[in-house]
Design a protein around this motif. Structure first.
Motif, mmCIF file in Angstrom:
data_model
loop_
_atom_site.group_PDB
_atom_site.id
_atom_site.type_symbol
_atom_site.label_atom_id
_atom_site.label_comp_id
_atom_site.label_asym_id
_atom_site.label_seq_id
_atom_site.Cartn_x
_atom_site.Cartn_y
_atom_site.Cartn_z
ATOM 1 N N SER A 349 0.820 -1.212 0.000
ATOM 2 C CA SER A 349 0.000 0.000 0.000
ATOM 3 C C SER A 349 0.852 1.259 0.000
ATOM 4 N N ASN A 432 3.546 -1.058 3.782
ATOM 5 C CA ASN A 432 3.184 0.283 3.329
ATOM 6 C C ASN A 432 4.450 1.050 2.932
ATOM 7 N N HIS A 486 -0.078 2.335 7.664
ATOM 8 C CA HIS A 486 0.023 1.011 8.284
ATOM 9 C C HIS A 486 -0.570 1.005 9.683
ATOM 10 N N THR A 498 5.609 0.546 7.793
ATOM 11 C CA THR A 498 5.858 1.456 6.691
ATOM 12 C C THR A 498 7.348 1.447 6.412
#
Length: 582
Positions: A349, A432, A486, A498
């Protein structure tokens, strides 16, 4: 070069040299610095050798740079949620994911997950003033203070509300800490310090020393003041404990606010009528007017026996209209279905949003393009999607998610976590990506905050396998663990980190890397100058993306489930769903 792929790389170099980007075919002289940059992108640190072990020709530095250039272009208008910039962003992401052969992973077979929000912004100018013993002082919004509201009302009008200094504004029973004691804040404005009580203390105390806890985050301070019934809350800005300058506060504080949809009662209980920040200089003046020394009172607030201090020499009046509207923004979701364990998921993400169009900077530029923050992260998710789609089917299903409204309080991630497209109890991990560097390669890679999660050790292991190192977050006092998407997953128990760039540059070491980082946060963070330039060196971006691929590929084909350490505050939430993973 292994596998006979050296010639292919060399052809790619030749093709690029003769592309329109270099304009060689048009008779324009090739810039030798660009040739050198391209060569470094492909060959530094063994990247070319490693990347060509991957499907699809490996991680492509130029593709990463191209994605950032497009997403941070003026045509995308700073990628603010619920704007034309969002529409262009969403369509671009869908086009890229579709071209890689990925499948839609959103709602009802679509590429998106709608995220319903409320957008609130000042409707016209804000009037604000302080009545002090020494006379009345007008306050300029964006200069002395930032003023906002998320309460469902048409106008915020406050007349002569007294101020109360509540230290760090923390109530943490598990740490035997309560700044509020029994003070009644109804009808009053809470004045709060940013960060938590350990940040400037002589020695670690009830909190985590220099490492910011969730109690140090501005989001918590606004929420706690609302729970206490305050009429408003103003956080005193200081650059070091906030980890960013006033320009960032101004940029964020004069932009529209977003919130999830709430009923009238919930919204009123969740938010104070007034929220915002004040400059330290203003706080010093208020304290001095009351016969107090700001620094001395701040030192007192670092102790658990601190008691709130009435600043009723100062009375705040504000008046501004609010414009509220319901909007729908979108998470963009692509997936690569898994094989044997398709019911399990790994999420890659990054947030696609930035700050859109705002007040002009000194050069008259109004577009906050968000190139580093976070077009770089989105570019990595796109490139990971391309490479994974070109390879063998993973055992677990892979999700590539571009999240909305991170800059508005992790709202897109929070909505996904509340309405997951893959069950959270069978989501192995969230990787992330935030703010990868355009400044060339580093010896190390890092993650944000101290997550106390096994993924940190995993990242270190894959880095060492590529001849690199892992650096724990060197700036724990910035509280980055609580400032990235995250966190929305972590607080529900999903192992999540992250991943961000390291500081140990091949050219100049940690000193050079730290200088570049500090300059970025001082000058361009959330500002118009966070923009792509042709001088960017994407080789480091590609090398970091390669490590995310390595870790993701391992998770995609593993029977292992990442875990939280014993002392993690998120372990209990994960343990509740243990049976689903047996």
């Amino acid at each position: 070069m292994r596998g006979g792929r050296g010639p292919r790389l060399r052809r790619d170099v030749t093709t690029t040299l003769h592309s329109g980007d270099f304009q060689a075919s048009r008779g324009t002289a090739v810039n030798p610095m660009r040739v050198l940059l391209l060569s470094s992108c492909l060959f530094v640190g063994g990247l070319a050798h490693a990347a060509n072990d991957l499907p699809g020709g490996g991680i492509d530095p130029q593709a990463l740079s191209r994605h950032v250039r497009v997403l941070a272009s003026d045509e995308f208008e700073g990628r603010a949620p619920a704007t034309e910039g969002e529409e262009r962003t969403v369509q671009y992401l869908i086009e890229q994911f579709r071209s890689y052969g990925l499948q839609p992973g959103g709602v009802d077979g679509s590429w998106v997950q709608p995220v319903p929000l409320v957008r609130a912004q000042l409707d016209g100018p804000a009037k604000a003033s302080l009545s002090l013993k020494r006379g009345k002082r007008a306050l300029a919004n964006g200069v002395d203070v930032t003023l906002q509201s998320l309460q469902p009302r048409e106008r915020v009008q406050i007349k002569d509300a007294p101020l109360v200094f509540v230290g760090y504004g923390i109530d943490a029973p598990e740490r035997q800490w309560n700044d509020y004691k029994d003070v009644d804040l109804h009808g009053k404005i809470a004045v709060v310090l940013i960060n938590d009580a350990d940040f400037e203390a002589d020695a670690p105390g009830a909190f985590d020393g220099k490492a910011v806890t969730y109690y140090g985050r501005w989001t918590y301070k606004f929420e706690e003041a609302a729970r206490r019934g305050a009429e408003g809350v103003l956080i005193v800005h200081e650059t070091a404990p906030a980890a960013y300058g006033w320009a960032t506060v101004k940029s964020s504080g004069t932009s529209p606010l977003f919130d999830i949809e709430r009923g009238q009662a919930e919204a009123t209980a969740q938010h104070t009528p007034l929220r915002g920040w004040m400059q330290r200089e203003l706080a010093e003046a208020i304290f001095a007017d009351a016969g107090l020394d700001f620094d001395a009172e701040k030192r007192k607030a670092m102790r658990a026996d601190f008691r709130p201090v009435a600043l009723d020499n100062a009375k705040l009046s504000v008046d501004f209209a609010l414009k509220r509207e319901q909007v729908v923004t979108r998470n963009v979701v692509a997936k690569l279905p898994g094989g044997e364990h398709a019911d399990e998921a790994v999420i890659f993400s990054a947030h696609w949003d930035a700050f859109g169009i705002g007040q002009a900077d000194a050069k008259g530029d109004r577009i906050r393009r968000g190139a580093i923050d976070n077009a770089t992260g989105v570019a990595t998710v796109l490139e990971l999607g391309r490479v994974f789609a070109a390879g063998p089917q993973p055992q677990r299903t892979l999700y590539f998610v571009a999240l909305t409204a991170e800059e508005k309080g992790l709202l897109g991630a929070s909505y996904y976590a509340a309405h997951p497209l893959a069950p959270l109890d069978k989501t192995a991990a969230v990787l992330n990506i935030e703010m990868f560097s355009p400044d060339g390669p580093t010896r190390d890679i890092a993650s944000w905050g101290k997550g106390r999660v096994s993924l940190e050790g995993d990242l270190e292991r894959v880095a060492k396998a590529r001849g690199r190192s892992y650096s724990p977050d060197p700036n724990l006092e910035a509280g980055f663990f609580y400032r990235a998407d995250h966190f929305a997953f972590a607080r529900l128990g999903v192992p999540a980190i992250t991943i961000g760039p390291g500081l140990d540059k091949l050219d100049g070491g940690v000193e050079a890397g730290r200088a570049l980082r500090e300059k970025y946060f001082a000058d361009c963070y959330h500002q118009a100058c966070d923009a792509w330039t042709p001088s960017w060196d994407p080789s480091g971006h590609a090398a970091d993306t390669l490590l995310v691929y390595d870790l993701g590929a391992e998770l995609a084909n593993s029977r292992r489930w990442p875990t939280w350490e014993k002392e993690s505050e998120f372990r209990g939430a994960r343990d509740k769903s243990e049976a689903a993973r047996r």
